[in-house]
Design a protein around this motif. Sequence first.
Motif, PDB file in Angstrom:
ATOM      1  N   LEU A 247      -1.229 -16.642  -5.647  1.00  0.00           N
ATOM      2  CA  LEU A 247      -2.296 -15.783  -5.443  1.00  0.00           C
ATOM      3  C   LEU A 247      -2.161 -14.787  -3.872  1.00  0.00           C
ATOM      4  CD1 LEU A 247      -6.036 -16.537  -6.526  1.00  0.00           C
ATOM      5  CD2 LEU A 247      -4.018 -14.742  -7.461  1.00  0.00           C
ATOM      6  N   LEU A 248      -1.728 -15.817  -2.956  1.00  0.00           N
ATOM      7  CA  LEU A 248      -1.165 -15.550  -1.707  1.00  0.00           C
ATOM      8  C   LEU A 248       0.081 -14.958  -2.086  1.00  0.00           C
ATOM      9  CD1 LEU A 248      -2.970 -15.564   0.916  1.00  0.00           C
ATOM     10  CD2 LEU A 248      -2.140 -17.020   1.493  1.00  0.00           C
ATOM     11  N   LEU A 249       0.562 -14.793  -2.276  1.00  0.00           N
ATOM     12  CA  LEU A 249       2.367 -14.758  -2.910  1.00  0.00           C
ATOM     13  C   LEU A 249       2.336 -13.163  -3.851  1.00  0.00           C
ATOM     14  CD1 LEU A 249       4.678 -18.162  -2.918  1.00  0.00           C
ATOM     15  CD2 LEU A 249       4.763 -16.732  -1.304  1.00  0.00           C
ATOM     16  N   GLU A 250       1.810 -13.318  -4.660  1.00  0.00           N
ATOM     17  CA  GLU A 250       1.707 -12.489  -5.474  1.00  0.00           C
ATOM     18  C   GLU A 250       1.053 -10.923  -4.803  1.00  0.00           C
ATOM     19  OE1 GLU A 250       1.074 -14.038  -9.388  1.00  0.00           O
ATOM     20  OE2 GLU A 250       2.621 -14.377 -10.192  1.00  0.00           O
ATOM     21  N   TYR A 251       0.255 -11.301  -4.452  1.00  0.00           N
ATOM     22  CA  TYR A 251      -0.500  -9.786  -4.107  1.00  0.00           C
ATOM     23  C   TYR A 251      -0.651  -9.465  -2.586  1.00  0.00           C
ATOM     24  CZ  TYR A 251      -3.075 -10.281  -9.017  1.00  0.00           C
ATOM     25  OH  TYR A 251      -2.680 -10.287  -9.844  1.00  0.00           O
ATOM     26  N   ASN A 252       0.197 -10.843  -1.943  1.00  0.00           N
ATOM     27  CA  ASN A 252       0.863 -10.155  -0.787  1.00  0.00           C
ATOM     28  C   ASN A 252       1.159  -8.673  -0.688  1.00  0.00           C
ATOM     29  OD1 ASN A 252       1.850  -9.737   1.640  1.00  0.00           O
ATOM     30  ND2 ASN A 252       3.744 -11.357   1.211  1.00  0.00           N
ATOM     31  N   PRO A 253       0.420  -7.403   0.651  1.00  0.00           N
ATOM     32  CA  PRO A 253       0.852  -6.210   0.306  1.00  0.00           C
ATOM     33  C   PRO A 253       1.887  -5.890  -0.219  1.00  0.00           C
ATOM     34  CG  PRO A 253      -0.216  -6.622   2.338  1.00  0.00           C
ATOM     35  CD  PRO A 253      -0.706  -8.200   1.326  1.00  0.00           C
ATOM     36  N   ALA A 254       3.111  -6.196   1.164  1.00  0.00           N
ATOM     37  CA  ALA A 254       4.404  -6.398   1.516  1.00  0.00           C
ATOM     38  C   ALA A 254       5.195  -6.384   0.011  1.00  0.00           C
ATOM     39  CB  ALA A 254       4.755  -7.266   2.366  1.00  0.00           C
ATOM     40  N   ALA A 255       4.586  -7.346  -0.846  1.00  0.00           N
ATOM     41  CA  ALA A 255       5.436  -7.888  -1.498  1.00  0.00           C
ATOM     42  C   ALA A 255       5.023  -7.046  -3.149  1.00  0.00           C
ATOM     43  CB  ALA A 255       5.215  -9.372  -2.238  1.00  0.00           C
ATOM     44  N   VAL A 256       3.939  -6.625  -2.725  1.00  0.00           N
ATOM     45  CA  VAL A 256       3.414  -5.333  -4.149  1.00  0.00           C
ATOM     46  C   VAL A 256       4.550  -4.181  -4.487  1.00  0.00           C
ATOM     47  CG1 VAL A 256       1.519  -3.946  -4.489  1.00  0.00           C
ATOM     48  CG2 VAL A 256       1.361  -6.502  -4.365  1.00  0.00           C
ATOM     49  N   ILE A 258       6.717  -3.693  -2.816  1.00  0.00           N
ATOM     50  CA  ILE A 258       8.679  -4.174  -2.781  1.00  0.00           C
ATOM     51  C   ILE A 258       8.542  -3.543  -4.562  1.00  0.00           C
ATOM     52  CG2 ILE A 258      10.094  -5.914  -2.464  1.00  0.00           C
ATOM     53  CD1 ILE A 258       9.336  -6.864   0.042  1.00  0.00           C
ATOM     54  N   ASP A 259       8.074  -4.983  -5.062  1.00  0.00           N
ATOM     55  CA  ASP A 259       8.360  -4.631  -6.015  1.00  0.00           C
ATOM     56  C   ASP A 259       8.051  -3.529  -7.016  1.00  0.00           C
ATOM     57  OD1 ASP A 259       9.320  -7.013  -6.324  1.00  0.00           O
ATOM     58  OD2 ASP A 259       7.526  -7.897  -6.723  1.00  0.00           O
ATOM     59  N   LEU A 260       7.044  -3.193  -6.588  1.00  0.00           N
ATOM     60  CA  LEU A 260       6.784  -2.126  -7.270  1.00  0.00           C
ATOM     61  C   LEU A 260       8.199  -0.928  -7.075  1.00  0.00           C
ATOM     62  CD1 LEU A 260       3.212  -0.901  -6.960  1.00  0.00           C
ATOM     63  CD2 LEU A 260       4.127  -1.370  -8.789  1.00  0.00           C
ATOM     64  N   VAL A 261       8.264  -0.654  -5.793  1.00  0.00           N
ATOM     65  CA  VAL A 261       9.717   0.518  -6.028  1.00  0.00           C
ATOM     66  C   VAL A 261      11.528  -0.365  -6.031  1.00  0.00           C
ATOM     67  CG1 VAL A 261      11.377   1.127  -4.591  1.00  0.00           C
ATOM     68  CG2 VAL A 261       9.104   1.217  -3.665  1.00  0.00           C
ATOM     69  N   ARG A 262      11.251  -1.956  -6.678  1.00  0.00           N
ATOM     70  CA  ARG A 262      12.015  -1.948  -7.551  1.00  0.00           C
ATOM     71  C   ARG A 262      12.195  -1.849  -9.513  1.00  0.00           C
ATOM     72  NH1 ARG A 262      11.437  -8.116  -4.182  1.00  0.00           N
ATOM     73  NH2 ARG A 262      13.075  -7.325  -2.753  1.00  0.00           N
ATOM     74  N   PHE A 263      10.317  -2.269  -9.323  1.00  0.00           N
ATOM     75  CA  PHE A 263      10.262  -2.094 -10.299  1.00  0.00           C
ATOM     76  C   PHE A 263      10.699  -0.508 -11.018  1.00  0.00           C
ATOM     77  CE2 PHE A 263       7.325   0.342 -13.197  1.00  0.00           C
ATOM     78  CZ  PHE A 263       7.587  -1.075 -14.578  1.00  0.00           C
ATOM     79  N   ALA A 264      10.444   0.696  -9.627  1.00  0.00           N
ATOM     80  CA  ALA A 264      10.670   1.828 -10.172  1.00  0.00           C
ATOM     81  C   ALA A 264      11.745   2.402 -10.014  1.00  0.00           C
ATOM     82  CB  ALA A 264      10.371   2.959  -9.834  1.00  0.00           C
ATOM     83  N   LEU A 265      12.961   1.261  -9.669  1.00  0.00           N
ATOM     84  CA  LEU A 265      14.032   1.554  -9.436  1.00  0.00           C
ATOM     85  C   LEU A 265      15.647   1.084  -9.811  1.00  0.00           C
ATOM     86  CD1 LEU A 265      14.546   2.075  -5.748  1.00  0.00           C
ATOM     87  CD2 LEU A 265      14.516   4.240  -6.516  1.00  0.00           C
ATOM     88  N   GLY A 271       9.126  -5.036 -16.076  1.00  0.00           N
ATOM     89  CA  GLY A 271       7.883  -5.138 -15.756  1.00  0.00           C
ATOM     90  C   GLY A 271       6.605  -6.302 -15.856  1.00  0.00           C
ATOM     91  N   SER A 272       7.539  -7.164 -16.766  1.00  0.00           N
ATOM     92  CA  SER A 272       7.140  -8.074 -16.222  1.00  0.00           C
ATOM     93  C   SER A 272       6.579  -9.660 -15.446  1.00  0.00           C
ATOM     94  CB  SER A 272       7.110  -9.168 -18.017  1.00  0.00           C
ATOM     95  OG  SER A 272       8.899  -9.015 -17.202  1.00  0.00           O
ATOM     96  N   GLN A 273       7.935  -8.668 -14.693  1.00  0.00           N
ATOM     97  CA  GLN A 273       7.867  -9.647 -13.141  1.00  0.00           C
ATOM     98  C   GLN A 273       6.643  -9.866 -12.365  1.00  0.00           C
ATOM     99  OE1 GLN A 273      12.448  -8.853 -13.757  1.00  0.00           O
ATOM    100  NE2 GLN A 273      11.963  -9.956 -11.923  1.00  0.00           N
ATOM    101  N   LEU A 274       5.899  -7.862 -12.389  1.00  0.00           N
ATOM    102  CA  LEU A 274       5.162  -8.062 -11.170  1.00  0.00           C
ATOM    103  C   LEU A 274       3.897  -8.413 -12.253  1.00  0.00           C
ATOM    104  CD1 LEU A 274       5.703  -3.649 -12.150  1.00  0.00           C
ATOM    105  CD2 LEU A 274       6.357  -5.181  -9.964  1.00  0.00           C
ATOM    106  N   PRO A 275       2.678  -8.772 -11.123  1.00  0.00           N
ATOM    107  CA  PRO A 275       1.891  -9.305 -11.320  1.00  0.00           C
ATOM    108  C   PRO A 275       0.677  -8.463 -11.898  1.00  0.00           C
ATOM    109  CG  PRO A 275       1.776  -8.687  -8.757  1.00  0.00           C
ATOM    110  CD  PRO A 275       3.002  -8.769  -9.432  1.00  0.00           C
ATOM    111  N   ASP A 276      -0.482  -8.860 -12.770  1.00  0.00           N
ATOM    112  CA  ASP A 276      -1.441  -8.257 -13.020  1.00  0.00           C
ATOM    113  C   ASP A 276      -1.556  -7.466 -12.452  1.00  0.00           C
ATOM    114  OD1 ASP A 276      -0.605 -10.213 -15.140  1.00  0.00           O
ATOM    115  OD2 ASP A 276      -2.589 -11.259 -14.880  1.00  0.00           O
ATOM    116  N   HIS A 277      -2.412  -5.838 -13.243  1.00  0.00           N
ATOM    117  CA  HIS A 277      -2.853  -4.808 -12.529  1.00  0.00           C
ATOM    118  C   HIS A 277      -2.028  -5.032 -10.830  1.00  0.00           C
ATOM    119  CE1 HIS A 277      -5.580  -6.463 -15.301  1.00  0.00           C
ATOM    120  NE2 HIS A 277      -5.804  -7.859 -14.834  1.00  0.00           N
ATOM    121  N   VAL A 278      -1.105  -3.948 -11.074  1.00  0.00           N
ATOM    122  CA  VAL A 278       0.050  -4.065  -9.999  1.00  0.00           C
ATOM    123  C   VAL A 278      -0.897  -2.895  -9.543  1.00  0.00           C
ATOM    124  CG1 VAL A 278       1.540  -3.269 -10.648  1.00  0.00           C
ATOM    125  CG2 VAL A 278       1.747  -4.341  -8.808  1.00  0.00           C
ATOM    126  N   TRP A 279      -0.869  -1.634  -9.837  1.00  0.00           N
ATOM    127  CA  TRP A 279      -1.209  -0.106  -9.317  1.00  0.00           C
ATOM    128  C   TRP A 279      -2.499  -0.899  -8.478  1.00  0.00           C
ATOM    129  CZ3 TRP A 279       2.337   3.100  -8.176  1.00  0.00           C
ATOM    130  CH2 TRP A 279       3.519   3.026  -8.535  1.00  0.00           C
TER     131      TRP A 279
END
Lengths: 307, 279
Positions: A247-256, A258-265, A271-279
Amino acid sequence: MSQVLDTPPPTKPTAPAATESPAELAARYGLGVSGARPSLPQYVRQLWARRHFITAFATAKLTAQYSQAKLGQLWQVVNPLLNAAVYYLIFGVLMGTSRGVPDYVPFLVTGVFVWTFTQSSIMAGTRAVSGSLGLVRALHFPRASLPVSYCLQQLQQLLFSMVALAVILLCFGVPVAASWLLIVPALALQFMFNAGVAMVMARVGAKTPDIAQLMPFVLRTWMYTAGVMFSIDHVLAGRDVPSWARLLLEYNPAAVYIDLVRFALIDSFQGSQLPDHVWAVALGWALLAGIGGFIYFWKAEETYGRG
Amino acid sequence: MADTITRPDLDPADGARGAAPAERVPTVIADRVDIVYRVNGTGAGRGSATAALNRILRRKKSEKAAGVRRVHAVRNVSFTAYRGEAIGLIGTNGSGKSTLLKAVAGLLPVENGHIYTDGQPSLLGVNAALMNDLTGERNVHLGGLAMGMTREQVRARYQEIVDFSGINEKGDFITLPMRTYSSGMAARLRFSIAAAKDHDVLLIDEALATGDRSFQKRSEDRIRELRKQAGTVFLVSHNNKSIRDTCERVLWLERGELRLDGPTEDVMKEYEKFTNGKK
């Protein structure tokens, strides 16, 4: 007036009418205490009234940065490109971290740029008040203008980096997609988060400037756990990690963010690499840090600038 | 902070201030104001690292042991300023004039006592907001915004500011970075930006000493103009002449204490006696 240690100060008749105390006189004419903290709604209004100063200050800082360089503002783009090249050399070529991550260079560079945004915002925030004492002691403005302005400067810097990033993405064959537009809400939320943390750190740094010495270490630790150079998803896959650590690793705000921008670009970043309820998590962090940081900063508004 | 010089404390203001008509409107009231600076890291000489540790561990208990020096810059100062007054603040270097001014502006917190003000007094000065690497033009905008002017106000005043500063008299200098200006030119531009805004209570810290003679004259005129618009003007200066020219009342601070408060001529005479006698 009961000091006896010092030379007794001359007692002054403060008002013609000796019966009226200064406080009563002040009240009668509606004078307020100088430098008192405004109420929260008032403070928000004052800050809003200074929005042009905040943006002008940020842009001024940004342009002043390279004004003596021969290449001038070109450094705004060259700087992040060089930064990315160094990380690529170390982690991509020398250490070969790229195993298992498709499109590793775009993956890495996106991570570095987005992380740098948070890192430098927090670093700048830490020094926002303590480094601008001259300004704080000379002029009147809601002090929150400073950390917000510094974060805005970093946001502008990031936009230059995004131009560089677009070039890199295209070079590495990542297709342009409509999903690129998702970086707008992602970065907006990240900006809010950064500004909130920056305001917290600005208050802490104003009281204890030593924090600025400590922050690089804290931030570096944070960076290595935020999945800037590796995919958290890959590292966690198939390992027996306690759920709290996960949980700590996945919901680390910086990681969230970063992964959102990666997902976008990056199209290969699923999308499956993103944690649940990421937005929702991204929004939650932004609101928590943004509003909490703002209130925390405001609570000490009248104390900034004391020696 | 040794109180070696003993002096008879004068209290001559009674006559001058007592005669004041009671219905005058106060704009600034200082009520037994103390201002203390705390300076970290002056240490107890050697072992400043342990002193620093001490400071962190025992912040509240004993500042002295932890190497925090307290500088008592202003002691127990009380005065009331009224609308329409121009008040000079005099005193030898380090007597607490600028500190008191900053406290009136609400920029430094007071240790004890209270300062009540009508509206928000502002210090005349934007030096800290300006950036040497930017052009004069951008600095005018930045400085104006920093003082709380709106974009439209800055735009409307822009030409006036540039003309007043006289920066462009010798060519198009306003589009050059401020670091290329001579110190006199930079000072003129700074004053011009600072003086562009109208204030209720205006606090001026040695601003008149900048620039060449013709610019000084222009600044003095501008100060007088500002004074007409402002409710009250405070002026800190070491230039006895400009104090005499601009102010009708003078506060004399010495070692953070208010030594005299009265009509300009009376106080200046005592002050000059004091400063000349020191040599």
